[in-house]
Enzyme design. Structure first.
Site, PDB file in Angstrom:
ATOM      1  N   ASP A  11       0.927  -1.098   0.045  1.00 41.49           N
ATOM      2  CA  ASP A  11      -0.054   0.074   0.005  1.00 41.49           C
ATOM      3  C   ASP A  11       1.074   1.121   0.007  1.00 41.49           C
ATOM      4  O   ASP A  11       2.280   0.999   0.253  1.00 41.49           O
ATOM      5  CB  ASP A  11      -0.837  -0.006   1.337  1.00 41.49           C
ATOM      6  CG  ASP A  11      -1.772   1.247   1.405  1.00 41.49           C
ATOM      7  OD1 ASP A  11      -2.411   1.774   0.404  1.00 41.49           O
ATOM      8  OD2 ASP A  11      -1.849   1.832   2.557  1.00 41.49           O
ATOM      9  N   SER A  12       0.203   2.372  -0.027  1.00 42.71           N
ATOM     10  CA  SER A  12       0.935   3.544  -0.066  1.00 42.71           C
ATOM     11  C   SER A  12       1.585   3.890   1.567  1.00 42.71           C
ATOM     12  O   SER A  12       2.527   4.559   1.760  1.00 42.71           O
ATOM     13  CB  SER A  12       0.130   5.007  -0.346  1.00 42.71           C
ATOM     14  OG  SER A  12      -1.031   4.738   0.591  1.00 42.71           O
ATOM     15  N   TYR A  43      -0.864   8.651  -2.301  1.00 37.65           N
ATOM     16  CA  TYR A  43      -0.893   8.228  -3.778  1.00 37.65           C
ATOM     17  C   TYR A  43      -1.849   8.804  -4.272  1.00 37.65           C
ATOM     18  O   TYR A  43      -2.127   9.134  -5.607  1.00 37.65           O
ATOM     19  CB  TYR A  43      -0.917   6.722  -3.913  1.00 37.65           C
ATOM     20  CG  TYR A  43       0.083   5.836  -3.691  1.00 37.65           C
ATOM     21  CD1 TYR A  43       1.279   6.328  -3.570  1.00 37.65           C
ATOM     22  CD2 TYR A  43      -0.251   4.319  -4.130  1.00 37.65           C
ATOM     23  CE1 TYR A  43       2.625   5.506  -3.392  1.00 37.65           C
ATOM     24  CE2 TYR A  43       0.772   3.645  -3.933  1.00 37.65           C
ATOM     25  CZ  TYR A  43       2.200   4.077  -3.771  1.00 37.65           C
ATOM     26  OH  TYR A  43       3.287   3.214  -3.935  1.00 37.65           O
ATOM     27  N   GLY A  44      -3.006   9.100  -3.499  1.00 39.36           N
ATOM     28  CA  GLY A  44      -4.368   9.704  -3.998  1.00 39.36           C
ATOM     29  C   GLY A  44      -4.280  10.814  -4.978  1.00 39.36           C
ATOM     30  O   GLY A  44      -4.852  10.711  -5.793  1.00 39.36           O
ATOM     31  N   CYS A  75      -4.189  -1.531  -1.784  1.00 41.04           N
ATOM     32  CA  CYS A  75      -4.287  -0.118  -1.924  1.00 41.04           C
ATOM     33  C   CYS A  75      -5.183  -0.066  -3.450  1.00 41.04           C
ATOM     34  O   CYS A  75      -4.952  -0.235  -4.474  1.00 41.04           O
ATOM     35  CB  CYS A  75      -3.094   0.495  -2.282  1.00 41.04           C
ATOM     36  SG  CYS A  75      -3.202   2.182  -2.854  1.00 41.04           S
ATOM     37  N   ASN A  76      -6.373   0.532  -3.090  1.00 39.52           N
ATOM     38  CA  ASN A  76      -7.291   0.868  -4.079  1.00 39.52           C
ATOM     39  C   ASN A  76      -6.814   1.883  -5.199  1.00 39.52           C
ATOM     40  O   ASN A  76      -6.864   1.478  -6.342  1.00 39.52           O
ATOM     41  CB  ASN A  76      -8.607   1.474  -3.584  1.00 39.52           C
ATOM     42  CG  ASN A  76      -9.502   0.459  -2.686  1.00 39.52           C
ATOM     43  OD1 ASN A  76     -10.389  -0.191  -3.148  1.00 39.52           O
ATOM     44  ND2 ASN A  76      -8.940   0.470  -1.376  1.00 39.52           N
ATOM     45  N   THR A  77      -6.171   2.863  -4.895  1.00 36.32           N
ATOM     46  CA  THR A  77      -5.555   3.918  -5.837  1.00 36.32           C
ATOM     47  C   THR A  77      -4.631   3.274  -6.743  1.00 36.32           C
ATOM     48  O   THR A  77      -4.661   3.330  -7.881  1.00 36.32           O
ATOM     49  CB  THR A  77      -4.855   4.980  -4.728  1.00 36.32           C
ATOM     50  OG1 THR A  77      -5.843   5.441  -3.823  1.00 36.32           O
ATOM     51  CG2 THR A  77      -4.477   6.281  -5.915  1.00 36.32           C
ATOM     52  N   GLU A 154      -2.672   7.585   9.041  1.00 38.26           N
ATOM     53  CA  GLU A 154      -1.414   7.621   9.270  1.00 38.26           C
ATOM     54  C   GLU A 154      -0.799   8.222  10.546  1.00 38.26           C
ATOM     55  O   GLU A 154       0.474   7.776  10.881  1.00 38.26           O
ATOM     56  CB  GLU A 154      -0.563   8.066   7.935  1.00 38.26           C
ATOM     57  CG  GLU A 154      -1.062   7.525   6.692  1.00 38.26           C
ATOM     58  CD  GLU A 154      -0.077   6.166   6.372  1.00 38.26           C
ATOM     59  OE1 GLU A 154       1.196   6.212   6.834  1.00 38.26           O
ATOM     60  OE2 GLU A 154      -0.636   5.216   5.743  1.00 38.26           O
ATOM     61  N   CYS A 186     -11.116   2.482   0.014  1.00 34.30           N
ATOM     62  CA  CYS A 186      -9.631   2.869   0.531  1.00 34.30           C
ATOM     63  C   CYS A 186      -9.148   1.887   1.769  1.00 34.30           C
ATOM     64  O   CYS A 186      -9.752   2.040   2.756  1.00 34.30           O
ATOM     65  CB  CYS A 186      -9.367   4.480   0.765  1.00 34.30           C
ATOM     66  SG  CYS A 186      -8.027   4.946   1.650  1.00 34.30           S
ATOM     67  N   THR A 187      -8.119   1.655   1.847  1.00 32.01           N
ATOM     68  CA  THR A 187      -7.692   0.507   2.830  1.00 32.01           C
ATOM     69  C   THR A 187      -7.525   1.394   3.953  1.00 32.01           C
ATOM     70  O   THR A 187      -7.132   0.503   5.131  1.00 32.01           O
ATOM     71  CB  THR A 187      -6.741  -0.341   2.266  1.00 32.01           C
ATOM     72  OG1 THR A 187      -5.744   0.575   1.911  1.00 32.01           O
ATOM     73  CG2 THR A 187      -6.969  -1.296   1.183  1.00 32.01           C
ATOM     74  N   HIS A 188      -7.457   2.614   4.083  1.00 33.92           N
ATOM     75  CA  HIS A 188      -7.370   3.370   5.245  1.00 33.92           C
ATOM     76  C   HIS A 188      -8.573   3.383   5.877  1.00 33.92           C
ATOM     77  O   HIS A 188      -8.461   3.811   7.359  1.00 33.92           O
ATOM     78  CB  HIS A 188      -6.698   4.937   5.063  1.00 33.92           C
ATOM     79  CG  HIS A 188      -5.334   4.819   4.814  1.00 33.92           C
ATOM     80  ND1 HIS A 188      -4.728   4.499   3.703  1.00 33.92           N
ATOM     81  CD2 HIS A 188      -4.134   5.340   5.528  1.00 33.92           C
ATOM     82  CE1 HIS A 188      -3.515   4.570   3.522  1.00 33.92           C
ATOM     83  NE2 HIS A 188      -3.112   4.981   4.644  1.00 33.92           N
TER      84      HIS A 188
HETATM   85  N1  DGL Z   1      -4.884   3.104   1.178  1.00 35.06           N
HETATM   86  C1  DGL Z   1      -4.914   3.741  -0.268  1.00 35.06           C
HETATM   87  C2  DGL Z   1      -6.267   3.331  -0.957  1.00 35.06           C
HETATM   88  O1  DGL Z   1      -6.550   2.265  -0.604  1.00 35.06           O
HETATM   89  C3  DGL Z   1      -4.688   5.025  -0.502  1.00 35.06           C
HETATM   90  C4  DGL Z   1      -4.046   6.004   0.434  1.00 35.06           C
HETATM   91  C5  DGL Z   1      -3.302   7.187  -0.118  1.00 35.06           C
HETATM   92  O2  DGL Z   1      -1.907   6.913  -0.213  1.00 35.06           O
HETATM   93  O3  DGL Z   1      -3.891   8.099  -0.972  1.00 35.06           O
HETATM   94  O4  DGL Z   1      -6.404   3.747  -2.057  1.00 35.06           O
END
Ligand code: DGL
Length: 274
Positions: A11-12, A43-44, A75-77, A154, A186-188
């Site tokens: 992930d990011s 990453y977004g 990570c979805n992004t 984070e 988003c995995t966060h």
């Molecule tokens: N956790 C990431 C996701 O699932 C992205 C968070 C990020 O880096 O912007 O998209």
């Protein structure tokens, strides 16, 4: 490829640990390598090509140095930007949360109104919208970028006034349109799901793709006869690209979340020549 090789997730940052938890539960006997690209977080807001280049570089490294047998883009992004291209480029099986998340949301909704929250990159790519529509044209999809939760998670802030304020600000429009299902794209976000649920109310179902990814991973490994059942004690190794960008507060939360006695991250020199 040997069945004793590890499964990798990346992930990011630390968001991908929400999927890692499901994978650890599904595979108590498998070695697991986790990588968080904290040097490039978030990453977004980054262009898709840039995120894709990170995806390639990370996968290349994980293959060369860990000889991993399966890669989960947690990570979805990164999935939206690079899953398809990565699957074409590398031979190792690579999976990500968008398709399983879309399938789970479609199965759940009763009123055919699904909300999707994710990063700007994921929403901008249209990945969830297209995936849901390709599976069922009659679903109404309401999407919104909610990047505000990410720096808080984070930093280890997963509850309190700031998280609540962001949840109220971002989610009001979903209540107005009457979604009965909200996909956490988003995995966060699972770390702050208690606040999200409070705002949405108990009648709205929150969808996390993690469980389905773990099940998908099992199917792939079983098919390739790569399931490992011989490990005495499975290894769980956690890495980031920049240790200075890892908050101590989060590490404490992550340790409890993953139910580990200790959670220690080491730095991997994936991007040293950049
Ligand atoms: N956790 C990431 C996701 O699932 C992205 C968070 C990020 O880096 O912007 O998209």
């Amino acid at each position: 490829m040997k069945s004793s090789n590890p499964i990798a997730l990346f992930d990011s940052g630390v968001g991908g640990l929400t999927i890692t938890k499901e994978v650890m539960e599904e595979f108590p006997d498998e070695d697991i390598v986790y990588f968080g690209d904290t040097a490039h977080l978030p990453y977004g807001p980054r262009p898709q090509e840039e995120v894709r280049s990170f995806v390639f570089k990370i996968i290349d490294y994980l293959l060369r140095f860990f000889n991993v047998k399966l890669i989960v883009i947690a990570c979805n992004t990164a999935t939206a930007a690079g899953l398809k291209a990565a699957q074409e480029r590398f031979e190792v099986p690579i999976i990500g949360p968008v398709k399983p998340g879309a399938e789970a949301a479609i199965e759940q909704t009763r009123n055919k109104r699904i909300g999707v929250i994710a990063t700007e990159g994921t929403i901008g790519s249209g990945a969830y919208y297209q995936e849901i529509k390709s599976l069922s044209t009659e679903i109404n999809v309401f999407s919104k970028a909610c990047p505000g939760f990410i720096p808080l998670v984070e930093a280890g802030k997963i509850s309190g006034a700031e998280v609540r304020r962001i949840a109220v600000d971002y989610l009001a429009s979903f209540k107005e349109v009457g979604v009965d299902t909200l996909l956490l794209g988003c995995t966060h976000f699972p770390y702050v799901s208690h606040e999200i649920q409070k705002v949405m109310g108990p009648e709205v179902e929150l969808i996390y793709p993690g469980r389905r990814i773990a099940v998908q991973a099992r199917k792939i490994l079983a098919k390739q006869e790569l399931l490992n059942s011989t490990t005495i004690e499975a290894k769980r190794d956690f890495y980031v690209s920049d240790l200075n960008n890892l908050s101590y507060d989060f590490v404490e939360i992550g340790k409890d979340f993953l139910e580990l006695q200790e959670l220690r991250f080491a730095e991997l020199p994936i991007f040293v020549n950049q």
